[in-house]
Write an enzyme that holds these catalytic residues in place. Structure first.
Site, PDB file in Angstrom:
ATOM      1  N   LYS A 152      33.666  38.317  24.229  1.00  0.00           N
ATOM      2  CA  LYS A 152      33.274  37.897  25.586  1.00  0.00           C
ATOM      3  C   LYS A 152      32.072  36.936  25.597  1.00  0.00           C
ATOM      4  CE  LYS A 152      36.284  41.125  26.427  1.00  0.00           C
ATOM      5  NZ  LYS A 152      37.407  41.349  27.285  1.00  0.00           N
TER       6      LYS A 152
HETATM    7  C1  LIG Z   1      37.906  42.831  27.429  1.00  0.00           C
HETATM    8  C2  LIG Z   1      38.483  43.209  28.749  1.00  0.00           C
HETATM    9  C3  LIG Z   1      38.372  44.504  29.264  1.00  0.00           C
HETATM   10  C4  LIG Z   1      37.888  45.663  28.456  1.00  0.00           C
HETATM   11  O1  LIG Z   1      36.682  45.503  27.865  1.00  0.00           O
HETATM   12  P1  LIG Z   1      36.328  46.275  26.491  1.00  0.00           P
HETATM   13  O2  LIG Z   1      34.860  46.128  26.388  1.00  0.00           O
HETATM   14  O3  LIG Z   1      37.074  45.598  25.396  1.00  0.00           O
HETATM   15  O4  LIG Z   1      36.750  47.698  26.659  1.00  0.00           O
HETATM   16  C5  LIG Z   1      38.805  44.741  30.552  1.00  0.00           C
HETATM   17  N1  LIG Z   1      39.362  43.775  31.281  1.00  0.00           N
HETATM   18  C6  LIG Z   1      39.529  42.535  30.814  1.00  0.00           C
HETATM   19  C7  LIG Z   1      40.139  41.492  31.687  1.00  0.00           C
HETATM   20  C8  LIG Z   1      39.115  42.218  29.522  1.00  0.00           C
HETATM   21  O5  LIG Z   1      39.296  40.985  29.043  1.00  0.00           O
END
Ligand SMILES: *Cc1c(COP(=O)(O)O)cnc(C)c1O
Length: 428
Positions: free
Chosen positions: A198
């Protein structure tokens, strides 16, 4: 002689000599901060780094409260729990997203209702939300997918009209802004992920954001074994449960969903880097989208005028085989990957047919009764736009693609044009 890199021709970018910018980004600041935590011995939760990061992230996001937790999946789960959503409730979720957006709805025993997305933004289609509303509907979870914004004016108007909660899944939108309001500050609760892929990362982690102090208290308790928050806990000292109850001495059932000081230390430094990184990614994203509009067979994801800060993430664009000499998208992606030396993927799999969204593999947990079992069957939802995007249109690349220079963007456009010019090599 074949020209395309996939057949041994010279690639547009030779990544052995000219690698893409690295992700994640760190420097001496992170090293110093990590050593500071190490030497302090305060490694667990509610320490000075976590407290500081919560404050900084709330300020950055323009909300009263931000609370760290283990990841961007648990953020969604505790958001649903804090809003009291569970058995008998329906939650409207876009069909094109990471599986967690829907899976967490099932994890609180509610029913995800998958709806289609808008073709131009790949985000939840407000018209489809309206159609999916029933007396059981309690909430909508718009996802700001691949850095595009869900139409928050429309989502909030529908929510108001039908008295629904809104949880913004901002896992792709740290720092994005809609009409001057930050992603995660518009709905009742915002959900952020700090997973390695992210915009802002500590390897793993997440935050919930809200302007509602009562919800913030609940969210804080839910990530901390049900203990109610108190100012005194911010000293990093683990007090007995007796100090944490609400005014009536009540607690709520929950588990340990807390991050460590090491993660918070990295997040504080990452947050300092984020505005400049976002500004660079946005400038490059805008520039590349303008270049795409000049090339036959590809087009940009639409960016709404109300997006006052874009927060481009994992650059995605649309491919149109019929305008690209009939070349299959799979071959196009492989050829582009070879030209650029970067992974070129399809979008997420639509959730009505997604290998990692399979609630029926867990009957011992999810088969509450036959009606519920049927209601959570992903296959019952029809998502033609999501399917077309996944199967025929989507081209997605890591956001490090946008972290260099305009010259890098020229190269991406050049690679697409090269594949267009030499498409017949791929059709043999
Ligand atoms: C990455 C992601 C999540 C979950 O996040 P994690 O930290 O990997 O559990 C939820 N929603 C979206 C759209 C994502 O891209």
């Amino acid at each position: 002689m074949k020209k395309l890199a996939i057949y041994g021709g010279a690639p547009c970018r030779d990544t052995t000599k000219n690698p893409w910018p690295k992700w994640p980004v760190w420097g001496q600041e992170e090293e110093v901060a990590l050593i500071e935590v190490l030497h302090s011995g305060v490694w667990s939760y509610n320490g000075p780094k976590e407290t500081e990061f919560n404050r900084l992230f709330a300020e950055y996001t323009g909300v009263k409260h931000a609370i760290c937790t283990v990841n961007g999946t648990i953020t969604l789960q505790i958001a649903l729990e804090a809003l009291g959503i569970g058995v008998g409730d329906e939650v409207i979720v876009p069909g094109l997203t990471w599986q967690a957006t829907a899976a967490t709805v099932i994890d609180v025993n509610a029913t995800p209702i998958l709806v289609d997305v808008s073709e131009d933004t790949w985000c939840i289609d407000p018209k489809e939300i309206e159609k999916a509303i029933t007396p059981k509907t309690k909430a909508i979870i718009p996802v700001h997918l691949y850095g595009a914004f869900a139409d928050m004016d429309a989502v909030m108007a529908i929510a108001k009209k039908h008295n629904l909660y809104v949880i913004e899944d901002c896992a792709h939108k740290h720092g994005g802004e809609w009409n001057g309001k930050k992603a995660g500050s518009i709905g009742d609760i915002g959900s952020f992920s700090y997973q390695l892929s992210k915009h802002l990362t500590a390897g793993e982690g997440g935050s919930v954001t809200t302007n509602n102090s009562e919800l913030a208290d609940k969210l804080d308790a839910l990530r901390n074994c049900g203990r109610r928050p108190e100012a005194a806990t911010l000293e990093g000292v683990d007090k007995g449960a007796g100090d944490y109850g609400d005014d009536d001495g009540n607690f709520i059932q929950s588990g340990n969903l807390r991050i460590t000081e090491f993660q918070a230390a990295i997040l504080i430094e990452g947050l300092k880097r984020l505005p400049a990184q976002n500004a660079n990614r946005d400038a490059n994203g805008e520039y590349l989208n303008a270049l795409l509009s000049e090339i036959p067979g590809v087009s940009a994801i639409a960016r709404d005028k109300r997006e006052t800060k874009k927060a481009y993430f994992n650059f995605a664009f649309r491919y149109h085989k019929n305008d690209f000499k009939g070349l299959s998208i799979e071959k196009f992606r492989s050829a582009l990957e070879a030209e650029l030396g970067i992974v070129v993927d399809a979008s997420y799999e639509p959730l009505n047919n997604c290998s990692l969204y399979v609630p029926h593999t867990k009957p011992s947990r999810h088969k509450l009764n036959d009606a519920y079992w049927k209601a959570i069957d992903p296959k019952r939802f029809s998502l033609p736009v999501c399917e077309r995007i996944f199967q025929e249109e989507s081209v997605c690349m890591h956001h490090k693609l946008l972290m260099g220079t305009k010259a890098d963007m020229d190269l991406v456009a050049l690679a697409i044009e090269k594949i267009y010019t030499h498409a017949e090599e791929l059709m043999d």
